[in-house]
Enzyme design. Structure first.
Site, PDB file in Angstrom:
ATOM      1  N   HIS A 362       0.647  -1.220  -0.010  1.00 42.58           N
ATOM      2  CA  HIS A 362      -0.034   0.000   0.096  1.00 42.58           C
ATOM      3  C   HIS A 362       0.864   1.173  -0.028  1.00 42.58           C
ATOM      4  O   HIS A 362       0.475   2.071  -0.414  1.00 42.58           O
ATOM      5  CB  HIS A 362      -1.156   0.050   1.107  1.00 42.58           C
ATOM      6  N   GLU A 603     -11.357 -10.519  -7.074  1.00 44.17           N
ATOM      7  CA  GLU A 603      -9.950 -10.236  -6.579  1.00 44.17           C
ATOM      8  C   GLU A 603      -9.500 -11.622  -6.010  1.00 44.17           C
ATOM      9  O   GLU A 603      -8.374 -11.980  -5.480  1.00 44.17           O
ATOM     10  CB  GLU A 603      -9.618  -9.109  -5.786  1.00 44.17           C
ATOM     11  N   ASN A 626      -4.438  -6.711  -7.966  1.00 48.14           N
ATOM     12  CA  ASN A 626      -3.508  -6.701  -7.021  1.00 48.14           C
ATOM     13  C   ASN A 626      -3.508  -8.244  -6.487  1.00 48.14           C
ATOM     14  O   ASN A 626      -2.679  -8.854  -6.018  1.00 48.14           O
ATOM     15  CB  ASN A 626      -3.281  -5.633  -6.018  1.00 48.14           C
ATOM     16  N   ASP A 627      -4.848  -8.167  -5.559  1.00 48.05           N
ATOM     17  CA  ASP A 627      -5.215  -9.266  -4.840  1.00 48.05           C
ATOM     18  C   ASP A 627      -5.082 -10.462  -5.639  1.00 48.05           C
ATOM     19  O   ASP A 627      -4.732 -11.720  -5.417  1.00 48.05           O
ATOM     20  CB  ASP A 627      -6.179  -9.263  -4.066  1.00 48.05           C
ATOM     21  N   ARG A 637       1.795 -10.157  -1.797  1.00 48.31           N
ATOM     22  CA  ARG A 637       2.212  -8.931  -2.438  1.00 48.31           C
ATOM     23  C   ARG A 637       3.160  -7.916  -1.488  1.00 48.31           C
ATOM     24  O   ARG A 637       3.611  -7.283  -2.102  1.00 48.31           O
ATOM     25  CB  ARG A 637       0.857  -8.367  -2.600  1.00 48.31           C
ATOM     26  N   CYS A 674      -9.296  -2.180 -11.482  1.00 46.92           N
ATOM     27  CA  CYS A 674      -9.079  -1.041 -10.418  1.00 46.92           C
ATOM     28  C   CYS A 674      -7.554  -1.524  -9.668  1.00 46.92           C
ATOM     29  O   CYS A 674      -7.097  -0.694  -8.947  1.00 46.92           O
ATOM     30  CB  CYS A 674      -9.976  -0.775  -9.626  1.00 46.92           C
TER      31      CYS A 674
HETATM   32  C1  PEP Z   1      -6.748  -5.051  -5.627  1.00 47.29           C
HETATM   33  O1  PEP Z   1      -6.533  -5.803  -5.096  1.00 47.29           O
HETATM   34  O2  PEP Z   1      -6.303  -4.940  -6.851  1.00 47.29           O
HETATM   35  C2  PEP Z   1      -7.217  -3.743  -5.077  1.00 47.29           C
HETATM   36  C3  PEP Z   1      -7.635  -2.684  -5.921  1.00 47.29           C
HETATM   37  O3  PEP Z   1      -7.661  -3.502  -3.780  1.00 47.29           O
HETATM   38  P1  PEP Z   1      -6.449  -3.218  -2.928  1.00 47.29           P
HETATM   39  O4  PEP Z   1      -5.130  -2.836  -3.622  1.00 47.29           O
HETATM   40  O5  PEP Z   1      -6.744  -1.929  -2.038  1.00 47.29           O
HETATM   41  O6  PEP Z   1      -6.405  -4.392  -2.055  1.00 47.29           O
HETATM   42 MG    MG Z   2      -7.780  -5.957  -3.014  1.00 46.82          MG
END
Ligand code: PEP
Ligand code: MG
Length: 754
Positions: A362, A603, A626-627, A637, A674
């Site tokens: 993050h 995700e 991402n997830d 990650r 996203c």
């Molecule tokens: C993701 O997992 O791709 C996502 C957009 O959520 P976050 O990165 O906040 O877990």
């Molecule tokens: Mg996520």
């Protein structure tokens, strides 16, 4: 032998620095194997050499001086083969090269084993014997095991940070370190090291301005801790036995010991500030106690650590660390946190360097949102020695230059200039539509979390918000925000973009997004209590948030709700039940509020395979790449150790995304992406080739992606996707995307410069 091995490993793990760790190894091995020499060579990657870093048996002047080019001599042979080499008479081997500095002509027997970590040879351990000697198998495995442990111990003891410093200090120049991942951009600036305040081990070295003031503050801190101890002891007098109370006296004696006080003051007088001097003194004492044979005395090491922490706390309260950020601050830390990043005035923050984490962490996401280059995951980052150093962050190639040469500096300053020119030119795209050459419109949305994101997002020409991470306002508070407080925050975002849509994701905490005031302790947090799971288990938290979000939408009606971390339809049904309940309650209370469109994040792998069932329940999908990458590839990650395996361009991830888009479109549900891949211009081209309806990314990436998509037709992107379909590994996909962008004159999007 096993016992010696175990004790040696323990000693190595406790060694305060790399030279001492290596010296313990060579001494112990020489004794245990009854050989004439044991030496350790380390790889100096920059100069492509093996450097003799420790020896027991050879001439000590040879340390640092003997440098063998890669591939040279028997040491080179061991490293090249990545396996032990056991020779009765070394000079018979064709690779043998005589080295005068070590005086090795008199030695015959040779055993060398590589020190390997993460498939990389870090060094070679060598033993030599005067007589001809072929080493027996248990001896080979002894050295082999020790080398394997040494590789781990180097990083675990934190000693590996020394490696680069030692090697580089020998050559007096600056040095370059390879990170596992980076976020795009280049920065030139000065290191500002951040550390958790209570962690003595994380304290960096700093020079002192006024030695006498520093000494006086240190003495005052020690006196303060002594007072605390006396008070504690007095408080306990009635509840503890006399002999237990004596423990406090023992601690006070330790506190007064000349070694502890004078040792630290001596270090302060040598120029290091009090916390850094205290760190070294405590480390030395802890080690001395841990080395004792008596188990009772060994235990006292933890008392010393505790005293160290107490003095440190006192020092901080006497002299609170008021950070003074340089105009070109590069924030450096063992694990830089989002709040440490948020403390730096945005106009002074130029780059981020974190020894741990990856580009999907993050903190990297926030850095990217602010358009700040970051490099993440550097095992051998000597954090404590970086304060105030000049550095260059190359986020494109995930490299860090410490004390860069004037040429490197100049080159990166030129690249920075070119980049700002590129960004200026990109500004001309703001008003232009986000459509491919054949006129297909792809909505580009912004990802937001902080209210400070709003202005850059609006300025980037975003057509709305595709992901508002509502946990961010929760993360920067010290308690749960109330309904009205939340409503005001959400309202600002909805209002800023109205009538454009704002997709508000409900609270997604857990995993690596831990609220300080709602601790969740789990062995396996990413597979544990996260996102919607917490929300459903705590309807009071979820309903408060839902009410706040729905109320924030009053009169605007640009809200879309998004549910995170959904792994089964049951969760959607339960969440929809609560959304309806919150909405009905508000209507009953007389509010005139619209029921919003609701979507689900894809995700988790199970969600990929449930798109038709989910589509019956919700209005749209948003892919959290991402997830999804983390769970499909089984790669944490945030774990720097495996960061280079985390790749959203992995063919399995691409195939999953394509399937989601196809199945959602078959039932008329739009799909957005996203996750971070949406903001990667190359990956975005592939997603558009797959037919994605919209992309949501950090504001800093938006115009870059717009430039890319405006340069191709959908037919070209579909052809690109077809080509990629044949590829079996992520590297090939990336190479094709880079060359496609480069050929279209868009190389500046994926490397430094224009
Ligand atoms: C993701 O997992 O791709 C996502 C957009 O959520 P976050 O990165 O906040 O877990
Ligand atoms: Mg996520």
């Amino acid at each position: 032998m096993l016992d010696i091995l175990r004790r040696t490993i323990q000693e190595v793990n406790r060694a305060p620095d790399l030279p001492r760790a290596l010296s313990i190894i060579v001494t112990r091995v020489k004794q245990a194997m009854v050989v004439d020499v044991c030496s350790a060579y380390l790889v100096d990657a920059e100069h492509r050499q093996y450097v003799l870093m420790a020896t027991d048996g050879y001439n000590v002047d040879a340390i640092g001086a003997v440098r063998l080019d890669f591939g040279q001599g028997l040491v080179g042979e061991v490293a090249r083969r990545e396996e032990p080499l056991n020779l009765e008479n070394a000079s018979d081997h064709p690779a043998y090269v005589f080295s005068r500095e070590t005086g090795e002509e008199t030695f015959h027997g040779f055993l060398g084993v590589p020190v390997v970590q993460h498939r990389q040879v870090l060094g070679v351990l060598v033993v030599r014997h005067r007589e001809r000697r072929r080493f027996a198998e248990p001896e080979v495995t002894f050295l082999f095991t020790l080398a394997a442990q040494l590789a781990g111990a180097i990083s675990h003891a934190g000693a590996s940070g020394e490696m680069n410093r030692l090697l580089q200090e020998a050559s007096e120049s600056g040095y370059a370190l390879k990170a596992r991942s980076g976020t795009p951009g280049a920065a030139v600036g000065r290191a500002h090291v951040v550390y958790p305040l209570a962690d003595l081990e994380a304290i960096p070295d700093r020079t002192v301005d006024d030695i006498e003031v520093e000494v006086a503050e240190f003495r005052a801190a020690v006196a303060g801790v002594e007072r605390d101890m006396r008070m504690m002891s007095a408080r306990m007098v009635d509840s503890l036995a006399v002999e237990d109370i004596a423990l406090f006296d023992a601690l006070i004696l330790m506190l007064r010991s000349e070694n502890l006080v004078d040792g630290t003051i001596e270090r302060i007088r040598a120029g290091n500030w009090a916390p850094g001097s205290l760190r070294d003194t405590i480390r030395e004492h802890v080690k001395a106690f841990e080395d004792m044979d008596d188990p009772y005395l060994r235990e006292r090491a933890s008392d010393i650590r505790d005293l160290g922490r107490r003095i440190l706390e006192r020092l901080h309260s006497i002299h609170p660390v008021v950070p003074d950020y340089h105009a070109d601050t590069i924030l450096v830390g063992e694990e830089v946190s989002a709040s440490q990043l948020a403390e730096v005035p945005v106009d002074r923050l130029k780059g981020v360097v974190s020894a741990r984490g990856s580009s999907a962490s993050h903190v990297a996401i926030i850095a990217r949102a602010l358009g700040i280059p970051a490099v993440m995951g550097i095992d051998d980052l000597p954090v404590s020695r970086l304060e105030g150093q000049d550095m260059v962050v190359d986020g494109y190639q995930a490299r860090l230059f410490v004390r860069p040469s004037p040429d490197v500096r100049k080159e990166f300053q030129r690249l920075q200039r070119e980049e700002s020119e590129l960004s200026r030119e990109l500004q001309s795209l703001i008003e232009l539509p986000s459509e491919t050459l054949d006129g297909v419109h792809i909505a580009l949305f912004a990802n937001t979390g902080l209210l400070t994101d709003i202005t850059p997002s609006l300025r980037s020409g975003a057509e709305g918000v595709g992901l508002y991470r509502t946990e961010v306002p929760f993360l920067i508070r010290d308690r749960f925000p109330g309904e009205e407080e939340q409503r005001r925050t959400y309202r600002q975002v909805l209002e800023a973009f109205a009538p454009a849509p704002v997709t508000v994701r409900t609270l997604d905490i857990g995993g690596d997004k831990m609220l300080p005031y709602f601790p969740v302790v789990e062995d396996n947090p990413f597979l544990g209590w996260r996102g919607i799971r917490i929300a459903l288990d705590h309807p009071e938290i979820f309903l408060t948030q839902l009410r706040a979000i729905l109320r924030a939408n009053a009169g605007l009606n640009n809200l879309q709700l998004l549910l995170p971390m959904v792994s089964s339809v049951g969760e959607i049904d339960a969440a929809l039940g609560l959304i309806r309940r919150a909405h009905e309650e508000l209507l009953e209370e007389g509010e005139d509020l619209q029921y919003p469109r609701v979507g689900v994040m894809i995700e988790v792998p199970s969600a990929v395979y449930q798109v038709p069932a989910m589509a019956k329940r919700v209005d749209f999908f948003s892919i959290g790449s991402n997830d999804l990458t983390q769970y499909l590839l089984a790669v944490d990650r945030n774990n720097g150790q495996v960061a280079d395996m985390f790749d959203a361009l992995h063919p399995a991830v691409l195939r999953a995304i394509r399937q989601v888009i196809d199945e959602a479109h078959a039932v008329d549900r739009p799909v957005s992406v996203c996750g971070e891949m949406a903001g990667d211009p190359g990956a975005a081209l592939l997603l558009i080739g797959m037919g994605v309806d919209s992309l949501s990314m950090s504001a800093a990436s938006l115009l870059r992606v717009k430039w890319a998509l405006r340069s191709f037709s959908t037919a070209q992107l579909r052809a690109l996707l077809e080509e990629v379909r044949e590829f079996e590994d992520p590297g090939a996909v990336r190479a094709l995307l880079h060359s496609t962008l480069e050929q279209a004159g868009l190389g500046g999007l994926v490397r430094a410069g224009r």
